[in-house]
Design a protein around this motif. Structure first.
Motif, PDB file in Angstrom:
ATOM      1  N   SER A   1      38.608   2.264  29.162  1.00  0.00           N
ATOM      2  CA  SER A   1      39.275   1.315  29.779  1.00  0.00           C
ATOM      3  C   SER A   1      40.798   0.988  28.945  1.00  0.00           C
ATOM      4  O   SER A   1      41.237   1.903  27.951  1.00  0.00           O
ATOM      5  CB  SER A   1      38.082  -0.240  29.140  1.00  0.00           C
ATOM      6  N   ILE A   2      41.292   0.560  30.104  1.00  0.00           N
ATOM      7  CA  ILE A   2      42.662  -0.770  29.801  1.00  0.00           C
ATOM      8  C   ILE A   2      43.043  -1.427  29.872  1.00  0.00           C
ATOM      9  O   ILE A   2      41.775  -2.666  30.668  1.00  0.00           O
ATOM     10  CB  ILE A   2      43.390   0.322  30.596  1.00  0.00           C
ATOM     11  N   THR A   3      43.941  -2.773  29.634  1.00  0.00           N
ATOM     12  CA  THR A   3      43.307  -3.646  29.469  1.00  0.00           C
ATOM     13  C   THR A   3      44.881  -4.396  30.212  1.00  0.00           C
ATOM     14  O   THR A   3      45.618  -3.795  30.941  1.00  0.00           O
ATOM     15  CB  THR A   3      44.148  -4.295  27.879  1.00  0.00           C
ATOM     16  N   VAL A   4      43.931  -5.272  30.701  1.00  0.00           N
ATOM     17  CA  VAL A   4      45.301  -6.669  31.890  1.00  0.00           C
ATOM     18  C   VAL A   4      44.965  -7.579  31.272  1.00  0.00           C
ATOM     19  O   VAL A   4      43.762  -7.826  31.136  1.00  0.00           O
ATOM     20  CB  VAL A   4      44.731  -6.353  33.582  1.00  0.00           C
TER      21      VAL A   4
ATOM     22  N   PRO B   1      39.844   9.855  28.964  1.00  0.00           N
ATOM     23  CA  PRO B   1      40.874  10.988  29.667  1.00  0.00           C
ATOM     24  C   PRO B   1      41.219  11.394  28.795  1.00  0.00           C
ATOM     25  O   PRO B   1      40.242  12.092  28.366  1.00  0.00           O
ATOM     26  CB  PRO B   1      42.210   9.410  28.739  1.00  0.00           C
ATOM     27  N   LYS B   2      42.057  12.889  29.104  1.00  0.00           N
ATOM     28  CA  LYS B   2      42.389  14.016  28.068  1.00  0.00           C
ATOM     29  C   LYS B   2      43.061  13.846  27.152  1.00  0.00           C
ATOM     30  O   LYS B   2      42.808  14.887  25.968  1.00  0.00           O
ATOM     31  CB  LYS B   2      43.121  15.345  29.292  1.00  0.00           C
ATOM     32  N   VAL B   3      43.886  12.903  27.247  1.00  0.00           N
ATOM     33  CA  VAL B   3      44.842  12.738  25.375  1.00  0.00           C
ATOM     34  C   VAL B   3      44.333  11.549  25.297  1.00  0.00           C
ATOM     35  O   VAL B   3      43.938  11.148  26.073  1.00  0.00           O
ATOM     36  CB  VAL B   3      46.128  13.305  25.647  1.00  0.00           C
ATOM     37  N   SER B   4      44.562  11.316  23.981  1.00  0.00           N
ATOM     38  CA  SER B   4      44.208  10.156  23.266  1.00  0.00           C
ATOM     39  C   SER B   4      43.311   9.270  23.773  1.00  0.00           C
ATOM     40  O   SER B   4      42.501   8.405  24.239  1.00  0.00           O
ATOM     41  CB  SER B   4      45.336   9.212  23.198  1.00  0.00           C
ATOM     42  N   VAL B   5      42.374   9.803  23.298  1.00  0.00           N
ATOM     43  CA  VAL B   5      40.377   9.421  24.125  1.00  0.00           C
ATOM     44  C   VAL B   5      39.975   8.317  23.109  1.00  0.00           C
ATOM     45  O   VAL B   5      39.787   7.206  22.975  1.00  0.00           O
ATOM     46  CB  VAL B   5      39.417  10.746  24.064  1.00  0.00           C
ATOM     47  N   ALA B   6      40.000   8.782  21.933  1.00  0.00           N
ATOM     48  CA  ALA B   6      39.692   7.994  20.816  1.00  0.00           C
ATOM     49  C   ALA B   6      40.335   6.429  21.038  1.00  0.00           C
ATOM     50  O   ALA B   6      39.487   5.190  21.118  1.00  0.00           O
ATOM     51  CB  ALA B   6      39.746   7.665  19.923  1.00  0.00           C
ATOM     52  N   ALA B   7      42.298   6.300  21.221  1.00  0.00           N
ATOM     53  CA  ALA B   7      42.548   5.178  21.522  1.00  0.00           C
ATOM     54  C   ALA B   7      42.146   4.170  22.920  1.00  0.00           C
ATOM     55  O   ALA B   7      41.718   3.556  23.255  1.00  0.00           O
ATOM     56  CB  ALA B   7      44.059   5.306  22.084  1.00  0.00           C
ATOM     57  N   TYR B   8      41.083   5.167  24.108  1.00  0.00           N
ATOM     58  CA  TYR B   8      40.807   4.121  25.522  1.00  0.00           C
ATOM     59  C   TYR B   8      39.224   4.071  25.339  1.00  0.00           C
ATOM     60  O   TYR B   8      39.025   3.542  25.919  1.00  0.00           O
ATOM     61  CB  TYR B   8      41.350   5.139  26.281  1.00  0.00           C
TER      62      TYR B   8
ATOM     63  N   ASP C   1      34.001  -8.907  25.592  1.00  0.00           N
ATOM     64  CA  ASP C   1      34.164  -9.911  24.797  1.00  0.00           C
ATOM     65  C   ASP C   1      35.033  -9.946  23.512  1.00  0.00           C
ATOM     66  O   ASP C   1      36.431  -9.667  24.096  1.00  0.00           O
ATOM     67  CB  ASP C   1      33.385  -8.588  23.351  1.00  0.00           C
ATOM     68  N   GLU C   2      35.168 -11.060  22.146  1.00  0.00           N
ATOM     69  CA  GLU C   2      36.423 -11.318  22.123  1.00  0.00           C
ATOM     70  C   GLU C   2      36.231 -11.725  20.513  1.00  0.00           C
ATOM     71  O   GLU C   2      35.137 -11.611  20.383  1.00  0.00           O
ATOM     72  CB  GLU C   2      36.298 -13.161  23.150  1.00  0.00           C
ATOM     73  N   MET C   3      37.267 -11.357  20.364  1.00  0.00           N
ATOM     74  CA  MET C   3      36.882 -10.821  18.492  1.00  0.00           C
ATOM     75  C   MET C   3      38.471 -11.299  18.837  1.00  0.00           C
ATOM     76  O   MET C   3      39.296 -11.795  18.285  1.00  0.00           O
ATOM     77  CB  MET C   3      37.623  -8.911  18.147  1.00  0.00           C
TER      78      MET C   3
ATOM     79  N   SER D   1      40.815   0.368  23.329  1.00  0.00           N
ATOM     80  CA  SER D   1      40.292  -0.473  21.631  1.00  0.00           C
ATOM     81  C   SER D   1      41.251  -1.313  21.272  1.00  0.00           C
ATOM     82  O   SER D   1      41.019  -1.701  19.724  1.00  0.00           O
ATOM     83  CB  SER D   1      40.273   1.261  21.152  1.00  0.00           C
ATOM     84  N   MET D   2      41.943  -1.799  21.840  1.00  0.00           N
ATOM     85  CA  MET D   2      43.103  -2.264  21.149  1.00  0.00           C
ATOM     86  C   MET D   2      42.357  -4.347  21.710  1.00  0.00           C
ATOM     87  O   MET D   2      42.514  -4.596  22.746  1.00  0.00           O
ATOM     88  CB  MET D   2      44.538  -2.030  21.772  1.00  0.00           C
ATOM     89  N   PRO D   3      42.592  -4.934  20.175  1.00  0.00           N
ATOM     90  CA  PRO D   3      42.600  -5.823  21.197  1.00  0.00           C
ATOM     91  C   PRO D   3      43.417  -7.204  21.745  1.00  0.00           C
ATOM     92  O   PRO D   3      44.173  -6.520  21.302  1.00  0.00           O
ATOM     93  CB  PRO D   3      41.494  -6.687  19.164  1.00  0.00           C
ATOM     94  N   ASP D   4      42.658  -8.242  22.556  1.00  0.00           N
ATOM     95  CA  ASP D   4      43.891  -9.183  22.491  1.00  0.00           C
ATOM     96  C   ASP D   4      45.154  -9.139  21.420  1.00  0.00           C
ATOM     97  O   ASP D   4      45.948  -9.723  22.320  1.00  0.00           O
ATOM     98  CB  ASP D   4      42.011 -10.236  23.300  1.00  0.00           C
ATOM     99  N   ASP D   5      44.983  -9.523  20.713  1.00  0.00           N
ATOM    100  CA  ASP D   5      46.348 -10.128  20.141  1.00  0.00           C
ATOM    101  C   ASP D   5      47.074  -8.770  19.326  1.00  0.00           C
ATOM    102  O   ASP D   5      48.876  -9.968  19.739  1.00  0.00           O
ATOM    103  CB  ASP D   5      45.952 -10.924  18.569  1.00  0.00           C
ATOM    104  N   GLN D   6      46.786  -8.016  19.265  1.00  0.00           N
ATOM    105  CA  GLN D   6      47.325  -6.502  19.553  1.00  0.00           C
ATOM    106  C   GLN D   6      47.943  -6.183  20.699  1.00  0.00           C
ATOM    107  O   GLN D   6      49.430  -5.757  21.322  1.00  0.00           O
ATOM    108  CB  GLN D   6      46.990  -5.403  19.154  1.00  0.00           C
TER     109      GLN D   6
END
Length: 525
Positions: free
Chosen positions: A345-348, A323-330, A490-492, A368-373
């Motif tokens: 990536s984005i999560t589902v 993406p053009k914005v918030s690249v590190a987050a994705y 991958d699971e964390m 970039s967000m783990p499953d619990d977040q």
């Protein structure tokens, strides 16, 4: 009577020049200058009477004064000449503008007269087909007014209105140009004799399921015909969207298949996905009612031996373009390290019942967000805190924390036989959700690779895929084995893997009952 000649200036005073007569004429023309001249004469006389001022200095001053006066008069004459030239030029320009205005007005009147005469003799049934010719006549009039003459000849493919002939004149009408695209493939697929197996291979569902979806979306997707072209049928609109989601092919190939423009296909995909989310999601993707919850509990308990389970939860990642914005987050670090290629990536997150039908989805959080977040950001988490899931379990993987309503496997290194048996049953339930996501990505190939859809539109498209997955599962649409997809996520383990001490005791009781009541099996041995 003796006439006395007028007193003339002596040569000593004016050096034998004619300045005296020149000054006299200037005095007659300008009274102010005359008055000034007399004052200068008086000063001159007073100066002449003074023996201290030399006569040569006086003559030099007088000469300089004459030069100044002559320069001023010359400037006045030049200014007057320039004003006269400017006035004559403005009058000439005005006359040219008036002539041009009269010529343009005459051209417009002639054009309107010809157009009126032409349409007056046309039959009323043909008026609707020549409205484009009227625009062409106006454009020709405007071109004539601007002095530009353009001509074109030849013919092109497409649909249009042809040419029309009026009384005493021939008017060439502008044609509505549309690129000629072949619709042979779609005409073949929509034919009643088209084989069911081929239709299912193309659209991942049978004709009956496809017709049901078209009927449900008809009121939202249907468009009316216009004067310029016929509207695209509902079946073709839905087919464009489903084929695009099923194959993941680029829009240029979708355009070639259905005989539509690339931008039109892109617009249809978004419109149909939005209609699916609005119309079909409330019917086919919703949290079960009390009766369905009780039936789900029995199905999960009969297969695993764990009571009060109402769903199996899993979180997968969908690849996207950076993406053009918030690249590190994705940025997806785990996929990047495994594939040796920068991944975003984005999560589902989804909860499924024993049949693999989604009952809750949470779409769109950065990869970039783990499953619990992701769980904490979901609406399911908010409903659970509000008391919706009291006394029931949702089974998740080790990437989720243990809570009052989330049941996860043991994650410590040294496990007892009881804990091994419990983890084995938890994996069986969790595999239901994992298999459902594998069928989701296998059936809708657009989820396997980076899509052309913008990031802000992607949640709508992913939601439509989940709804269509549920419809296929409810209609018992079997998936072709060739479409099987290996799901890798991958699971964390979260930093705080235990959120409730009460849930720890409940999990230990469930594990003890599974082992000592003969429900654990021997797969863990």
């Amino acid at each position: 009577m003796k006439l006395t000649p007028p007193l003339l200036p002596t040569p000593d005073d004016y050096d034998y020049d004619c300045s005296f007569f020149y000054s006299l004429f200037q005095d007659m023309r300008d009274p102010v200058v005359s008055k000034r001249r007399r004052r200068d004469d008086e000063e001159e006389k007073s100066t002449d009477g003074d023996d201290s001022v030399p006569n040569s200095e006086f003559k030099l001053k007088k000469k300089n004064l004459k030069e100044i006066v002559a320069s001023l008069l010359l400037l006045d004459e030049q200014e007057m000449a320039e004003k006269l030239d400017s006035v004559s030029a403005s009058e000439e320009e005005k006359s040219i503008l008036d002539a041009n205005h009269k010529r343009k007005r005459q051209l417009m009147m002639d054009s309107n007269s010809k157009s009126h005469h032409y349409y007056k003799n046309m039959d009323e049934s043909e008026v609707g087909h020549v409205k484009i010719a009227r625009g062409a006549a106006v454009a020709a009039a405007v071109a004539a007014m601007s002095g530009e003459e353009k001509g074109s000849s030849g013919s092109g493919s497409g649909t249009g209105t042809g040419t029309g002939t009026g009384t005493g004149a021939t008017t060439t009408q502008r044609r509505l140009w549309v690129k000629d695209r072949s619709k042979a493939w779609w005409d073949q697929c929509s034919h009643p004799d088209f084989p069911e197996s081929e239709f299912k291979r193309a659209f991942r569902m049978g004709k009956a399921t496809f017709d049901m979806i078209c009927e449900e979306l008809n009121s939202v997707v249907a468009k009316e015909d216009t004067m310029l072209r016929a509207a695209i049928p509902v079946r073709q609109r839905v087919a464009v969207c489903i084929w695009r989601l099923a194959t993941g092919e680029p829009l240029r190939l979708v355009s070639k298949r259905f005989g539509l423009g690339i931008s039109t296909c892109h617009k249809l995909v978004l419109e149909v996905c939005s209609a699916i989310k609005t119309v079909l999601m409330p019917k086919f993707l919703q949290w079960p009612d009390e009766e369905s919850v009780e039936r789900t509990k029995k199905d999960f308990e009969s297969s695993s031996g764990i009571p009060n389970v109402v769903g199996s939860m899993y979180t997968t990642h969908i690849p996207i373009i950076a993406p053009k914005v918030s690249v590190a987050a994705y940025f997806n670090k785990r996929h990047t390290e495994r594939n040796q290629k920068t991944s975003y990536s984005i999560t589902v997150q989804g909860v499924v019942n024993p049949k693999g039908v989604f009952t809750d989805v949470c779409i769109g959080w950065p990869g970039s967000m783990p499953d619990d977040q992701v769980l904490e950001k979901s609406a399911l988490y908010q409903r659970a805190n509000g008391g919706l899931l009291n006394g029931v379990w949702i089974v998740g993987s080790s990437g989720y924390p243990l809570m009052d309503w989330v049941l996860v496997p043991y994650t410590q290194q040294q496990l007892t036989w009881t804990q091994h048996a419990f983890n084995e049953k938890i994996r069986e339930i969790q595999q239901v959700a994992k298999d459902a996501f594998a069928r989701l990505k296998g059936r809708w190939s657009c989820l396997q690779k980076r899509t052309e859809v913008k990031l802000q539109d992607l949640p709508v498209v992913l939601g439509a895929c989940c709804v269509l997955h549920n419809i296929c599962e409810m209609m018992n649409e079997e998936m072709d084995p060739e479409l099987n997809f290996e799901l890798v996520d991958d699971e964390m383990v979260p930093e705080n893997s235990v959120r409730s001490l009460r849930s720890v005791q409940l999990r230990d009781n469930i594990a003890h009952n599974l082992l000592h009541h003969g429900l654990a099996g021997t797969a863990f041995l």
